[in-house]
Design a protein around this motif. Structure first.
Motif, PDB file in Angstrom:
ATOM      1  N   GLY A 128       0.790  -1.222   0.000  1.00  0.00           N
ATOM      2  CA  GLY A 128       0.000   0.000   0.000  1.00  0.00           C
ATOM      3  C   GLY A 128       0.816   1.262   0.000  1.00  0.00           C
ATOM      4  N   LEU A 129       2.138   1.134  -0.166  1.00  0.00           N
ATOM      5  CA  LEU A 129       3.018   2.301  -0.099  1.00  0.00           C
ATOM      6  C   LEU A 129       3.727   2.569  -1.418  1.00  0.00           C
TER       7      LEU A 129
ATOM      8  N   PRO B 249      -4.383   7.697  -5.682  1.00  0.00           N
ATOM      9  CA  PRO B 249      -3.561   8.694  -6.379  1.00  0.00           C
ATOM     10  C   PRO B 249      -2.623   9.408  -5.408  1.00  0.00           C
ATOM     11  N   THR B 250      -1.443   9.690  -5.876  1.00  0.00           N
ATOM     12  CA  THR B 250      -0.494  10.479  -5.083  1.00  0.00           C
ATOM     13  C   THR B 250       0.311  11.338  -6.045  1.00  0.00           C
TER      14      THR B 250
ATOM     15  N   PHE C  75      -0.465   6.164  -9.278  1.00  0.00           N
ATOM     16  CA  PHE C  75      -1.624   5.476  -8.731  1.00  0.00           C
ATOM     17  C   PHE C  75      -1.143   4.173  -8.110  1.00  0.00           C
ATOM     18  N   ILE C  76      -1.265   4.090  -6.790  1.00  0.00           N
ATOM     19  CA  ILE C  76      -0.681   3.009  -6.008  1.00  0.00           C
ATOM     20  C   ILE C  76      -1.744   1.986  -5.652  1.00  0.00           C
ATOM     21  N   PRO C  77      -1.534   0.700  -5.980  1.00  0.00           N
ATOM     22  CA  PRO C  77      -2.528  -0.317  -5.599  1.00  0.00           C
ATOM     23  C   PRO C  77      -2.577  -0.498  -4.094  1.00  0.00           C
ATOM     24  N   THR C  78      -3.777  -0.703  -3.586  1.00  0.00           N
ATOM     25  CA  THR C  78      -3.939  -0.910  -2.149  1.00  0.00           C
ATOM     26  C   THR C  78      -4.952  -2.028  -1.906  1.00  0.00           C
TER      27      THR C  78
ATOM     28  N   ILE D  84       2.439  13.914   2.289  1.00  0.00           N
ATOM     29  CA  ILE D  84       1.450  14.052   1.223  1.00  0.00           C
ATOM     30  C   ILE D  84       1.463  12.828   0.309  1.00  0.00           C
ATOM     31  N   ASN D  85       2.569  12.039   0.333  1.00  0.00           N
ATOM     32  CA  ASN D  85       2.665  10.849  -0.507  1.00  0.00           C
ATOM     33  C   ASN D  85       2.536   9.558   0.285  1.00  0.00           C
TER      34      ASN D  85
END
Length: 778
Positions: A173-174, A252-253, A265-268, A713-714
């Motif tokens: 998640g990071l 989104p980050t 766009f990071i999968p979580t 923020i990220n």
């Protein structure tokens, strides 16, 4: 608004509270002691020895001294002789001739070496590889074995044999992050990834060979290179994975500090949501075609490779259920991919968790040296103990028993019939870690180490000796060499704390209190100011984590280096002890719901995320205040990060009469936002009441004290939680403080980390000491 002059850092500061008027300034000597303690390791010299075992399986060498004065010591356990491995003047003279100039420093110009024979060693200096004959001190530079074209000369030797990094998504998640390539046992190939596809890189000339070409963001190829070795012992095969992340939400980050903003766009993995699907494959280097392992199901399971059998015939892996209440130990045939189950461990609650088994190396599995069986750690009788299986999956016997938890197996001497393991076997000090041994028959368990504290043990390959480095919170580190039966051979190093004593030092205290049930013992570590005066009254700052996957309370002396993580990480780790020097008493306690004790102690967290944890912590702090007159119960703060961010906020909301100030960093507030809660709370579709009871947002309107929220923020793990809590407080009309750092994830490091420590320090000084902080305009 507070404006900090040094250090400059790009950040976003949102502050909505008026700080109290200042009445005094932090004393310069206190500030100096605080700064020195941030580099606590620099105040301690010696005491720790990291052995490198030599070809005879008993002797070892270790490096000591700084970069300019490095000395390599050789230890012969049989004779007890400790001597320098090199004649340093002869070594430096030989290298000066080989290099054409004198090497750097005054001592040995390297700290890593490998024996290539009984009297020859290989090492690197200035990116070049040399072999030294210890008898003649003739140095020979290693050349490229053959001319393979211009590329072998354009790519340096050091670059060809040094692992490069590649980018890999590990579904924490990071976001994706760099990993090192992994070298094959025969030294010919590095395996890695390139844009979701498998690659091999030849060490002989540095060329990269693509293995797959159909990997995508949603159907990626993957290879683990740090938690386990993907290579078969003969270097002919690799265990790899095909991972599907279709259906998983993306967070989104934005990286704001680049010339043009960059979005990712990071999968979580949401609690109860879609989980990534892992399909293991075995890659034959001859065919270079991945062969699927015959897994009966992959949905809602986690897979983790454990080891290859020594003959390369099978690869052993673990399959964990989604809520971690079952683990199957399985083996896949390297030629056919057929799978058989070797053992199964099940529990009404979790048998393990992500941090240990999926993301970490604490799997509890140990293959016997001859591969005739394996040892598995299980809590099936209420404590972590060792169980012996044969390779057909039959349980042979339970090896250990009693009211203590086993930590890990550190060695198996099959010929001698012994299993060596670390465990917390002192009933008077239940968190002290000792080396023990037990026979393969499950008899004659013996504790081999002595002395209070945590014992970090390195076993010799021959199993004839072990090196024991140990310390406690108030006793500096010491390294001793012992025979396998625990008999002392010699003391190698004792820490010199002269520099620490020059700055000033009051030994930390370990204190035992009762949990909220009034019966269970809880252990606390208490840091005191360097000039502690028991006639004074000090404000209390509690540091809390509370997450169920680890203990947080310091149990050793501290000051150890963090290899690969740099000094920044060490400074942040020293913040609590350094903070005490400003005039606080800083305390850390591990309450019920954390590991390191019985299964029942740990299971308090099951279905009870939140209230019971704070009940224990608040009860502990109140007992301290009642017991020690030097503690001011009217000035109590709490701080924590990640799950500690959740629990610190929960504490000031649940116990407002006790906690008056709170600092919550990168707080994880939303139980539904991540799958890590599932082993403890179950699936949300079936256990809505567990998740609702843990909901801290509904408690936010009751905030009475001072609250500082910080985050990155990220930080795709908790950034939404941070903003949601702030907005909840805004809508309730409650003033609070908030800091958000640009280009920062789940934790502030580097210059941002330094700024963040200064921010926390100043916040506590202003609100608990009513003291002016130099360099802060109010």
């Amino acid at each position: 608004m507070i404006r900090f002059r040094p250090p400059p850092i790009t950040s976003l500061l949102l502050l909505a509270a008026v700080l109290p008027p200042a009445s005094a300034q932090v004393a310069p000597d206190r500030e100096a002691a605080y700064q020195r303690y941030l580099d606590f390791g620099s105040l301690i010299e010696g005491g720790r020895v990291n052995p490198n075992w030599m070809p005879d399986g008993n002797s070892f060498w270790y490096a000591k001294g700084g970069p300019q004065q490095t000395v390599i010591q050789r230890v012969d356990p049989a004779t007890g002789v400790v001597e320098e491995l090199f004649d340093t003047p002869r070594l430096r003279a030989a290298l000066t001739e080989a290099l054409g100039h004198e090497p750097a420093g005054l001592g040995v110009p390297f700290r890593q070496l490998a024996f290539t024979g009984p009297s020859s060693v290989q090492f690197m200096v200035e990116g070049q590889t040399f072999v030294l004959d210890l008898d003649t001190y003739v140095v020979e530079r290693q050349r490229t074995p053959s001319s393979l074209g211009l590329v072998s000369y354009l790519v340096s030797e050091a670059d060809r044999v040094t692992p490069r990094t590649f980018i890999r998504e590990v579904f924490q998640g990071l976001g994706p992050r760099p990993f090192p390539e992994r070298l094959s046992p025969d030294g010919q190939w590095f395996v890695g990834l390139d844009h979701h596809n498998l690659t091999l890189r030849a060490t002989v000339d540095g060329r990269v060979v693509p293995i797959t070409d159909d990997g995508t963001e949603f159907e990626q190829w993957d290879v683990e290179t740090t938690l386990w070795n993907p290579w078969s012992p003969d270097s002919q095969r690799l265990v790899v994975a095909r991972i599907s992340s279709h259906g998983m939400p993306r967070i989104p980050t934005i990286k704001w500090l680049k010339p043009l903003e960059e979005a990712e766009f990071i999968p979580t993995m949401l609690a109860g949501g879609e989980l990534y699907d892992t399909r293991l494959h075995i890659l034959d280097l001859h065919t270079r075609t991945p062969m699927p392992v015959e897994q009966d199901t992959t949905a809602d399971y986690y897979y983790r490779v454990l080891t290859w059998l020594p003959d390369g015939s099978e690869v052993v892996f673990a399959r964990y259920s989604r809520v971690m209440d079952r683990v199957d130990i399985q083996a896949a045939d390297a030629l056919t991919g057929a799978v058989r189950t070797l053992a199964t461990d099940v529990s009404e609650t979790f048998v393990t968790h992500h941090h240990d088994s999926v993301w970490g190396s604490r799997t509890g599995f140990s293959l016997l040296p001859d591969a005739s069986g394996f040892i598995l750690v299980s809590e099936r009788d209420g404590w972590r103990h060792l169980y012996l299986y044969d390779l057909d999956g039959n349980l042979v016997r339970q090896l250990t028993e009693g009211d203590f938890p086993v930590e890990a197996v550190v060695g198996v001497d099959q010929q001698g019939g012994w299993v060596y393991f670390t465990a917390q076997t002192d009933p008077e000090r239940p968190y002290d870690l000792h080396l023990n041994r037990v026979t393969l028959d499950g008899t004659d368990r013996t504790q081999l180490t002595e002395g209070e504290g945590r014992h970090n043990v390195a076993m010799s390959p021959s199993h004839g000796y072990f090196l024991d480095t140990y310390s406690s919170v108030d006793t500096p580190p010491r390294s001793v060499l012992r025979r396998a039966d625990g008999e002392l051979v010699l003391t190698l190093s004792e820490a010199d704390t002269g520099r620490l004593e020059e700055v000033g030092w009051t030994p930390p205290r370990e204190v035992v209190v009762k949990a909220a049930d009034g019966e269970t013992d809880l252990w606390m570590t208490m840091y005191l100011p360097y000039d502690f005066d028991p006639s004074r009254r000090y404000p209390v700052v509690e540091y809390i984590y509370g997450g169920p996957q680890t203990t947080t309370r310091p149990m050793d002396f501290g000051g150890e280096p963090f290899p690969g993580l740099g000094s920044d990480f060490a400074r942040i780790g020293n913040f609590n002890r350094a903070l005490a020097n400003l005039g606080f008493v800083v305390v850390i306690v591990d309450g019920r719901g954390t590991p390191g004790r019985s299964k029942a102690f740990h299971d308090v967290i099951v279905g009870n995320w939140g209230k019971p944890v704070i009940n224990d912590h608040a009860a502990a702090i109140r007992q301290l205040i009642d017991r020690f007159d030097f503690l001011d119960g009217d000035r109590v703060a709490i701080m924590g990060a990640s799950w500690g961010g959740y629990y610190s906020t929960r504490a000031i909301l649940q116990e407002p009469d006790l906690y008056k100030v709170c600092i919550s960093e990168v707080p994880g507030y939303d139980m539904h936002a991540f799958h890590l809660y599932e082993p403890y709370l179950g699936m949300p579709q079936e256990n809505h009441e567990h998740y609702e009871a843990a909901n801290v947002f509904r408690m936010a309107p009751g905030l009475k004290g001072q609250l500082l929220l910080t985050g990155g923020i990220n930080d795709t793990g908790t950034q939404a939680d941070l903003f949601q809590m702030s907005e909840t407080l805004v809508r309730a009309g409650i003033q609070h403080d908030m800091m958000v750092y640009a280009n920062t994830g789940h934790g502030a490091f580097g210059q941002t980390g330094e700024y963040n420590m200064e921010l926390k320090k100043n916040y506590l000084v202003e609100h608990l000491l009513n003291t002016r902080v130099p360099g802060v305009d109010r």
